[in-house]
Design an enzyme around this catalytic site. Structure first.
Site, PDB file in Angstrom:
ATOM      1  N   ALA A 180       0.834  -1.199   0.000  1.00  0.00           N
ATOM      2  CA  ALA A 180       0.000   0.000   0.000  1.00  0.00           C
ATOM      3  C   ALA A 180       0.875   1.258   0.000  1.00  0.00           C
ATOM      4  O   ALA A 180       0.574   2.236  -0.706  1.00  0.00           O
ATOM      5  CB  ALA A 180      -0.923  -0.004   1.218  1.00  0.00           C
ATOM      6  N   TYR A 181       1.936   1.228   0.777  1.00  0.00           N
ATOM      7  CA  TYR A 181       2.855   2.365   0.811  1.00  0.00           C
ATOM      8  C   TYR A 181       3.525   2.545  -0.550  1.00  0.00           C
ATOM      9  O   TYR A 181       3.569   3.657  -1.093  1.00  0.00           O
ATOM     10  CB  TYR A 181       3.912   2.137   1.894  1.00  0.00           C
TER      11      TYR A 181
END
Length: 310
Positions: A180-181
């Site tokens: 996600a990052y």
């Protein structure tokens, strides 16, 4: 392109001799980490600086400190919650007059799975969507300058994941904080590519950067200091970590330059495969993060998400 600066350069080093008197800058996340040092260096140049922050009390303390240290009293604070479209819209609507520099600095890293009230994955919402909405909301102010710059803080973490256009909010795949990052940081680079293409005729250019490995509150979900993931010799001070942001915001060398990715104050190479993190190499930008088609697709997706709230 190359510059005289490098890994060890500080924000003060790259801002030395720069005069931005009469010019105005916004720094998101300007009350902590490299945001503080970015704002401080811009204030030293004589620019009028606004710290766009969620915690305005913390912002006021930092603004007071910067004003006292630099002698520049034109340091302001504005409330901005990047996860709340209404807050972003209010900040943009309240802005009066031209804007010369927008530093998209605020961010979250590898946080536990969580979503905004609109159902957006928190890292994508904070690191990309909020800044996307902010830049669009401030577009008229940026265009009024005629040579405005947008500085986008990304990271080598973008090489962990391209943008999954079919599932940016992890509705169908298991949530992974690093994927996600990485996706959100890839989105940062793609935004710089497409913003430059769309807005160059308005005199607006955007560049992305990797600030380096710095221990700040950003690492609160990842173990922070002593995690051992980056060799000690590659750790930067906060002042060094802000250098590339300040370079892209102020240097005459960047006049008219956009859609590029910088590390250690210099444009970095494009990678066609994953860099082995065990070597400690923090350079390189993934080919997919500079791809014009991906950039246009992300822009359309972002507009749709903001328009529909879903």
């Amino acid at each position: 392109m190359t510059t005289p600066f490098g890994f060890a350069s500080s924000a003060a080093d790259v801002a030395a001799g720069i005069d931005l008197t009469g010019r105005r800058a916004v720094v998101t996340g300007g009350s902590s980490g490299i945001g503080v040092e970015t704002a401080r260096a811009l204030a030293v140049t004589g620019a009028e600086v606004t710290l766009a922050v969620r915690d305005t009390a913390a912002g006021e303390r930092v603004a007071k400190d910067i004003a006292a240290a630099t002698g520049n009293r034109r340091v302001h604070v504005g409330r901005l919650d990047l996860t709340d479209p209404a807050s972003v819209a209010a900040f943009a609507a309240a802005w009066q007059g031209p804007l010369h520099v927008l530093v998209n600095n605020a961010g979250v890293m590898a946080c536990p799975e969580q979503y905004t009230e609109l159902g957006w994955e928190m890292q994508f919402a904070t690191n990309h969507l909020g800044h996307f909405a902010l830049a669009n909301g401030l577009h008229r102010a940026l265009a009024a300058d005629g040579s405005a710059r947008i500085v986008v803080v990304s990271t080598t973490g973008h090489q962990s994941s391209p943008v999954d256009f079919d599932d940016v909010n992890f509705a169908f795949r298991a949530y992974d904080p690093w994927l996600a990052y990485g996706q959100s940081k890839t989105a940062n680079v793609l935004f710089a590519v497409e913003a430059t293409r769309r807005w160059r005729e308005d005199g607006i250019t955007a560049n992305a950067l990797m600030p380096g490995a710095i221990y700040t509150n950003l690492q609160r979900h990842t173990g922070g200091r002593g995690s051992g993931k980056v060799p000690a010799e590659l750790i930067k001070t906060v002042e060094q970590g802000a250098a590339t942001s300040v370079l892209l915001a102020t240097s005459p060398l960047l006049e008219g330059i956009g859609a590029r990715y910088f590390v250690d104050c210099n444009e970095t190479e494009t990678e066609t495969e994953t860099v082995d993190r065990r070597t400690g190499n923090l350079h390189g930008v993934a080919r997919y993060a500079l791809d014009p088609a991906n950039a246009q697709r992300l822009w359309s997706l972002s507009e749709n998400l903001l328009a529909t709230g879903g």
